[in-house]
Design a protein around this motif. Structure first.
Motif, PDB file in Angstrom:
ATOM      1  N   CYS A  47      26.744  12.977  25.002  1.00  0.00           N
ATOM      2  CA  CYS A  47      25.141  13.392  24.907  1.00  0.00           C
ATOM      3  C   CYS A  47      24.148  12.220  24.887  1.00  0.00           C
ATOM      4  O   CYS A  47      24.380  11.385  23.698  1.00  0.00           O
ATOM      5  CB  CYS A  47      24.706  14.335  23.707  1.00  0.00           C
ATOM      6  N   PRO A  48      23.164  11.805  25.776  1.00  0.00           N
ATOM      7  CA  PRO A  48      22.566  10.700  25.580  1.00  0.00           C
ATOM      8  C   PRO A  48      21.439  10.737  24.641  1.00  0.00           C
ATOM      9  O   PRO A  48      20.783   9.829  24.302  1.00  0.00           O
ATOM     10  CB  PRO A  48      21.724  10.633  27.099  1.00  0.00           C
ATOM     11  N   LEU A  49      21.156  12.090  24.042  1.00  0.00           N
ATOM     12  CA  LEU A  49      19.995  12.092  22.945  1.00  0.00           C
ATOM     13  C   LEU A  49      20.666  11.766  21.728  1.00  0.00           C
ATOM     14  O   LEU A  49      19.798  12.090  20.557  1.00  0.00           O
ATOM     15  CB  LEU A  49      19.564  13.474  23.165  1.00  0.00           C
ATOM     16  N   PHE A  78      28.465  19.922  35.311  1.00  0.00           N
ATOM     17  CA  PHE A  78      27.749  18.775  34.684  1.00  0.00           C
ATOM     18  C   PHE A  78      27.779  17.489  35.624  1.00  0.00           C
ATOM     19  O   PHE A  78      27.255  16.609  35.808  1.00  0.00           O
ATOM     20  CB  PHE A  78      27.938  18.533  33.392  1.00  0.00           C
ATOM     21  N   CYS A  94      20.713  19.464  31.537  1.00  0.00           N
ATOM     22  CA  CYS A  94      21.740  20.049  31.051  1.00  0.00           C
ATOM     23  C   CYS A  94      21.214  21.352  30.182  1.00  0.00           C
ATOM     24  O   CYS A  94      21.914  22.495  30.367  1.00  0.00           O
ATOM     25  CB  CYS A  94      22.396  18.931  30.186  1.00  0.00           C
ATOM     26  N   THR A  95      20.370  21.105  29.176  1.00  0.00           N
ATOM     27  CA  THR A  95      19.742  22.257  28.567  1.00  0.00           C
ATOM     28  C   THR A  95      19.360  23.421  29.413  1.00  0.00           C
ATOM     29  O   THR A  95      19.506  24.408  29.144  1.00  0.00           O
ATOM     30  CB  THR A  95      18.682  21.724  27.495  1.00  0.00           C
ATOM     31  N   PRO A 134      21.032  13.211  31.550  1.00  0.00           N
ATOM     32  CA  PRO A 134      19.799  13.894  30.984  1.00  0.00           C
ATOM     33  C   PRO A 134      19.127  12.712  30.151  1.00  0.00           C
ATOM     34  O   PRO A 134      19.672  12.016  29.425  1.00  0.00           O
ATOM     35  CB  PRO A 134      20.486  15.009  30.308  1.00  0.00           C
ATOM     36  N   TRP A 155      31.902  18.872  28.644  1.00  0.00           N
ATOM     37  CA  TRP A 155      31.587  17.618  27.991  1.00  0.00           C
ATOM     38  C   TRP A 155      31.963  17.704  26.388  1.00  0.00           C
ATOM     39  O   TRP A 155      31.229  17.174  25.508  1.00  0.00           O
ATOM     40  CB  TRP A 155      30.190  17.018  28.007  1.00  0.00           C
ATOM     41  N   ARG A 197      15.873  16.937  31.172  1.00  0.00           N
ATOM     42  CA  ARG A 197      17.002  17.673  30.195  1.00  0.00           C
ATOM     43  C   ARG A 197      17.537  18.595  31.034  1.00  0.00           C
ATOM     44  O   ARG A 197      17.596  19.745  30.797  1.00  0.00           O
ATOM     45  CB  ARG A 197      16.407  18.275  29.088  1.00  0.00           C
ATOM     46  N   SER A 238      28.131  18.028  19.082  1.00  0.00           N
ATOM     47  CA  SER A 238      27.734  18.759  20.459  1.00  0.00           C
ATOM     48  C   SER A 238      28.532  17.900  21.775  1.00  0.00           C
ATOM     49  O   SER A 238      29.618  17.491  21.442  1.00  0.00           O
ATOM     50  CB  SER A 238      26.258  18.579  20.872  1.00  0.00           C
ATOM     51  N   CYS A 239      27.880  17.821  22.804  1.00  0.00           N
ATOM     52  CA  CYS A 239      28.371  16.902  23.824  1.00  0.00           C
ATOM     53  C   CYS A 239      28.826  15.652  23.510  1.00  0.00           C
ATOM     54  O   CYS A 239      27.899  15.003  22.861  1.00  0.00           O
ATOM     55  CB  CYS A 239      27.703  16.945  25.184  1.00  0.00           C
TER      56      CYS A 239
HETATM   57  S1  SF4 Z   1      24.388  18.237  23.588  1.00  0.00           S
HETATM   58 FE1  SF4 Z   1      22.964  16.676  24.895  1.00  0.00          FE
HETATM   59  S2  SF4 Z   1      23.992  16.438  26.781  1.00  0.00           S
HETATM   60 FE2  SF4 Z   1      24.887  18.632  25.971  1.00  0.00          FE
HETATM   61  S3  SF4 Z   1      23.575  20.018  26.699  1.00  0.00           S
HETATM   62 FE3  SF4 Z   1      22.740  19.527  24.641  1.00  0.00          FE
HETATM   63  S4  SF4 Z   1      21.153  17.670  25.346  1.00  0.00           S
HETATM   64 FE4  SF4 Z   1      22.578  18.323  27.041  1.00  0.00          FE
END
Ligand code: SF4
Length: 253
Positions: A184-186, A67, A102-103, A95, A38, A100, A180-181
């Motif tokens: 990322c939903p966060l 993923f 993915c982490t 996630p 991602w 979570r 990051s990704c």
């Molecule tokens: S950036 Fe977001 S989606 Fe990617 S691994 Fe980290 S928490 Fe998961």
């Protein structure tokens, strides 16, 4: 001497850490990059550039199952209770802070790599001001070191150092404070608005991923990517509407 493993996410901090360690003549056992699948395309190009520059291979680690598999295909079955073993859903969905996965996958892969190396010490690119991130579960499970914090290097200093080396990430840091990704939903709503506006192909990819999730529980605060798309499109339309504010001109005497 410990076998130092550099965990390279490809962002400004870990990139600066790697180059600063080399500048200081530190011995590095290996450099590892966890490829989530991602990543921004510009980040993958950046990793290639770093590899050419440091003249040592960057080991690409991947999750045992992609993923995409976790998102859409993994069979979720309760491990206990009256429905133990029964298929509850197919695909874990996006996630979230409570799920979570993915982490967890990333952590397990990095831990497995580090534990296979005798006397290993994993170097993580946390910068000055990120001390609160140090006491994680992973820190307790394998020896770690935080060179940027040791040297008092802030995130801003790391970025400017990397720009000085000629890295640009295709302009990603003009849009985001952290990279990051892409999906990322966060991440914040601000980042998601930026993503939709400036990276429409990636946004479309996210919409496609979102539409294939069974019983979608949402992407960001219960909103699906589709919901967010409608919301952002509405906001854009509002901001294009001519203002109805009446301008009062000073009377000319
Ligand atoms: S950036 Fe977001 S989606 Fe990617 S691994 Fe980290 S928490 Fe998961």
């Amino acid at each position: 001497m410990k076998n130092q493993i550099v965990s390279l996410s490809g962002g400004k901090d870990s990139t600066a850490m790697l180059h600063m360690m080399l500048e200081r003549g530190e011995a590095i056992h290996s450099v590892v990059f966890f490829d989530t699948g991602w990543e921004f395309p510009a980040m993958l190009s950046h990793i290639d550039k770093v590899e050419q520059r440091i003249d040592m291979p960057i080991i690409h680690l991947k999750p045992p199952c992609s993923f995409g598999y976790w998102l859409h295909e993994r069979e979720v079955r309760p491990r206990s209770g009256p429905n133990k073993g029964k298929l509850r859903r197919t695909g874990s969905g996006w996630p979230s802070p409570m799920r979570r996965w993915c982490t967890r996958e990333k952590t397990n892969v990095l831990l497995k790599y580090a534990r296979a190396i005798e006397d290993s010490l994993t170097c993580i690119g946390y910068a000055l001001g990120e001390e609160k991130r140090l006491e994680t579960q992973m820190a307790k499970r394998s020896p770690r070191r935080y060179p940027l914090i040791e040297w008092g290097i802030s995130e801003a200093e790391a970025l400017s150092y990397c720009y000085g080396l000629g890295y640009t990430w295709g302009g990603l840091y003009n849009h985001f404070d952290r990279v990051s990704c892409f999906c990322c939903p966060l991440q914040s709503l601000r980042n998601l608005r930026v993503l939709r506006r400036h990276f429409p192909l990636l946004w479309t990819r996210m919409l496609n991923m979102d539409s294939r999730i069974e019983n979608n529980r949402g992407f960001n605060h219960d909103a699906t990517v589709y919901d967010l798309d409608i919301r952002f499109a509405r906001e854009d339309a509002q901001s294009l509407k001519p203002s109805r504010k009446i301008t009062r001109y000073a009377e000319v005497e």
